[in-house]
Scaffold this motif. Sequence first.
Motif, mmCIF file in Angstrom:
data_model
loop_
_atom_site.group_PDB
_atom_site.id
_atom_site.type_symbol
_atom_site.label_atom_id
_atom_site.label_comp_id
_atom_site.label_asym_id
_atom_site.label_seq_id
_atom_site.Cartn_x
_atom_site.Cartn_y
_atom_site.Cartn_z
ATOM 1 N N ALA A 1 0.827 -1.208 0.000
ATOM 2 C CA ALA A 1 0.000 0.000 0.000
ATOM 3 C C ALA A 1 0.861 1.257 0.000
ATOM 4 N N VAL A 2 1.924 1.260 0.802
ATOM 5 C CA VAL A 2 2.761 2.456 0.919
ATOM 6 C C VAL A 2 3.442 2.782 -0.400
ATOM 7 N N PHE A 3 4.012 1.769 -1.060
ATOM 8 C CA PHE A 3 4.763 2.048 -2.278
ATOM 9 C C PHE A 3 3.898 2.049 -3.535
ATOM 10 N N ASP A 4 2.602 1.793 -3.386
ATOM 11 C CA ASP A 4 1.672 2.086 -4.478
ATOM 12 C C ASP A 4 1.266 3.554 -4.346
ATOM 13 N N THR A 5 2.270 4.400 -4.267
ATOM 14 C CA THR A 5 2.113 5.847 -4.097
ATOM 15 C C THR A 5 1.146 6.161 -2.958
ATOM 16 N N VAL A 6 1.451 5.587 -1.793
ATOM 17 C CA VAL A 6 0.704 5.813 -0.548
ATOM 18 C C VAL A 6 -0.788 5.527 -0.754
ATOM 19 N N ASN A 7 -1.062 4.336 -1.255
ATOM 20 C CA ASN A 7 -2.435 3.900 -1.493
ATOM 21 C C ASN A 7 -2.919 3.117 -0.271
ATOM 22 N N LEU A 8 -3.125 3.838 0.851
ATOM 23 C CA LEU A 8 -3.544 3.187 2.088
ATOM 24 C C LEU A 8 -4.932 2.581 1.925
ATOM 25 N N ARG A 9 -5.236 1.585 2.750
ATOM 26 C CA ARG A 9 -6.454 0.796 2.562
ATOM 27 C C ARG A 9 -7.678 1.399 3.247
ATOM 28 N N ARG A 10 -7.513 2.601 3.811
ATOM 29 C CA ARG A 10 -8.639 3.356 4.358
ATOM 30 C C ARG A 10 -8.434 4.829 4.058
ATOM 31 N N PRO A 11 -9.514 5.556 3.851
ATOM 32 C CA PRO A 11 -9.385 7.011 3.712
ATOM 33 C C PRO A 11 -9.137 7.647 5.075
ATOM 34 N N VAL A 12 -8.758 8.903 5.077
ATOM 35 C CA VAL A 12 -8.573 9.612 6.349
ATOM 36 C C VAL A 12 -9.926 10.113 6.855
ATOM 37 N N PRO A 13 -10.115 10.151 8.197
ATOM 38 C CA PRO A 13 -9.177 9.672 9.215
ATOM 39 C C PRO A 13 -9.036 8.152 9.163
ATOM 40 N N ALA B 1 6.458 15.057 1.903
ATOM 41 C CA ALA B 1 5.407 15.939 2.418
ATOM 42 C C ALA B 1 4.524 16.449 1.284
ATOM 43 N N THR B 2 5.141 16.804 0.166
ATOM 44 C CA THR B 2 4.364 17.259 -0.993
ATOM 45 C C THR B 2 3.431 16.165 -1.479
ATOM 46 N N ALA B 3 3.951 14.934 -1.539
ATOM 47 C CA ALA B 3 3.122 13.811 -1.989
ATOM 48 C C ALA B 3 1.947 13.583 -1.045
ATOM 49 N N LEU B 4 2.202 13.657 0.262
ATOM 50 C CA LEU B 4 1.119 13.464 1.228
ATOM 51 C C LEU B 4 0.036 14.523 1.062
ATOM 52 N N ASN B 5 0.452 15.749 0.813
ATOM 53 C CA ASN B 5 -0.508 16.836 0.609
ATOM 54 C C ASN B 5 -1.361 16.598 -0.635
ATOM 55 N N LEU B 6 -0.722 16.200 -1.729
ATOM 56 C CA LEU B 6 -1.448 15.993 -2.981
ATOM 57 C C LEU B 6 -2.393 14.799 -2.898
ATOM 58 N N ILE B 7 -1.961 13.756 -2.208
ATOM 59 C CA ILE B 7 -2.757 12.524 -2.158
ATOM 60 C C ILE B 7 -3.948 12.658 -1.219
ATOM 61 N N PHE B 8 -3.715 13.224 -0.030
ATOM 62 C CA PHE B 8 -4.763 13.246 0.988
ATOM 63 C C PHE B 8 -5.510 14.570 1.066
ATOM 64 N N GLY B 9 -4.984 15.603 0.402
ATOM 65 C CA GLY B 9 -5.650 16.892 0.437
ATOM 66 C C GLY B 9 -5.579 17.582 1.778
ATOM 67 N N LEU B 10 -4.649 17.166 2.620
ATOM 68 C CA LEU B 10 -4.471 17.779 3.934
ATOM 69 C C LEU B 10 -3.286 18.735 3.892
ATOM 70 N N GLY C 1 -2.203 6.310 9.185
ATOM 71 C CA GLY C 1 -1.270 5.207 9.370
ATOM 72 C C GLY C 1 -1.565 4.107 8.379
ATOM 73 N N ASP C 2 -0.679 3.103 8.351
ATOM 74 C CA ASP C 2 -0.838 2.030 7.362
ATOM 75 C C ASP C 2 -1.720 0.894 7.853
ATOM 76 N N GLY C 3 -2.203 0.969 9.105
ATOM 77 C CA GLY C 3 -3.109 -0.051 9.617
ATOM 78 C C GLY C 3 -2.437 -1.306 10.113
ATOM 79 N N VAL C 4 -1.102 -1.304 10.211
ATOM 80 C CA VAL C 4 -0.367 -2.426 10.802
ATOM 81 C C VAL C 4 0.234 -1.915 12.107
ATOM 82 N N ASN C 5 -0.298 -2.380 13.233
ATOM 83 C CA ASN C 5 0.062 -1.828 14.536
ATOM 84 C C ASN C 5 1.023 -2.683 15.350
ATOM 85 N N PHE C 6 1.193 -3.953 14.986
ATOM 86 C CA PHE C 6 2.079 -4.784 15.803
ATOM 87 C C PHE C 6 2.531 -6.005 15.013
ATOM 88 N N LEU C 7 3.496 -6.722 15.603
ATOM 89 C CA LEU C 7 4.073 -7.904 14.976
ATOM 90 C C LEU C 7 3.210 -9.109 15.322
#
Length: 504
Positions: free
Chosen positions: A219-231, A356-365, A458-464
């Motif tokens: 998800a991260v390297f698919d240009t920050v294609n996280l599996r949930r929208p924000v929040p 930071a620029t990528a995060l702004n463009l992708i999430f609109g935050l 976040g990427d939704g992976v919180n622990f091992l």
Amino acid sequence: MKSIKLKSFLAFILTQCFIALAFGASHREAPLIAFDPAADNTDVYAFRSWENPDKVVFILNTIPGQQPADGPNYFAFDDRILYEIHIDNNQDGKAEDIVYQIRFKTETRPALGSLNFPLPFVGNPNIPIPELQGITALDGPGSEGLTRRQTYTVTEVRGNKSQQLFEGQTLVAVPSNVGPNTMPNYETLAAQGIYNDSETGVRVFAGQRYETFYIDLGAVFDTVNLRRPVPALTPEEDTNDHINPFGINRFKGFNINSIAIEVPINRITHDYLPADTSTTPIIGMYASTSRQKTRILSNNDNEQTKSVRKFVQVSRMANPLINELIIDTPTKDLWNTSEPEEESQFQEFYKAPSLATALNLIFGLPVPTTPRTDLMQVFLKYPGQPLQESHCGSPCAELLRLNLSIPPTPPENQKRLGGLASPPDPAGFPNGRRPNDDVTDIAIRVVGGQAFLDARVGDGVNFLENAPGSNLTSNGIYKIFPFLPTPTPGRDIDCNGTEASPCN
């Protein structure tokens, strides 16, 4: 949960230690090193030991993404590589005050002195030869089936003086966890690979362990294609270190090769005092791998390939994923071969991180404005070292910094978000880095700024999850040295899941 302001968090970092601007660890981070996994610094850890609080632990991981069943040769350190852990204990940005050098040597050991096999590790209870019914030792009786073995040396360098540690001991690298027939009790076998130097109090381990870096890499390297929208995470999910709400851990079930060294703190500090009384408790460190300049190939069966001339650095790592996501692609190989104290040549990447620029463009935050002198201050400087206006000045060094005066947090109480947790866990990242710190979520939020903190991105992976073996907390933290869990055995990999695993 009460919102944590970015300014407060950065202030915490400045007083305690530092921040890394990336999503996690370093795996195949530059074009050239992607072709050289044995030299690839995948993760580097530095933390005060929670097992022995008067000691500090440094870990260098290499050979990423090990599929446990990939035999017959499995995964070995490279005899031709110089593995090094570098320490700066006087805050001049040059991590050459103390250097630990590790070199490996591979040997062929015919079973029982004369039996050669097509497998490097031989053991089966059905073999009518007791010595070959399972590998139970690294040396001596019980090691007969270890027909290909690696030994190694550890040298401590201080200035122009060097001292080989563990004199009189044969240090054996723990082999890959093949399976229960070949290695009937791998945990006991691996424990034999922990060596103590009685003169200095140093401990060392080299061998295969379970990969503790967790991230939804796809998800991260698919240009920050996280599996949930924000929040992304709910408040309840964000504070729960025992669930993976929605992410898929790319490294679930995979193994890694580790070199772990534990050193008394008063052997590391500049004034040779323990952490609680030292006037120089903050150190910086990085790990590197180097190869010799020239390699000579031979077509004569009686002559081995030789490497000659001086060593040249091919990979370095301090803070996680700097080269992947901060340094632009055309410069990545140059960055790997440069010294950390030469980081001023790369400072433009820190002033205006494209992440930071990528995060702004992708999430609109919204993200903080440039130049990001705040990140340069905490990332390339020690406390009290000023920038020169918007420039890094001197010293300017990209090091993983650790305040040794901060007590370690017991493994059962560690929080994945470290200094970003509420209340903070000051012994975690960015104060050094522990194997289970969630550097992914921390980095996204700090680089993104207050809006990303508020949205709990976040990427939704919180622990091992489902780490194998014993001596583990309920959320996968290994309690004892070498602080990474028992590796997944090749014979018994779990192929029942549909998410990321060695089977996919």
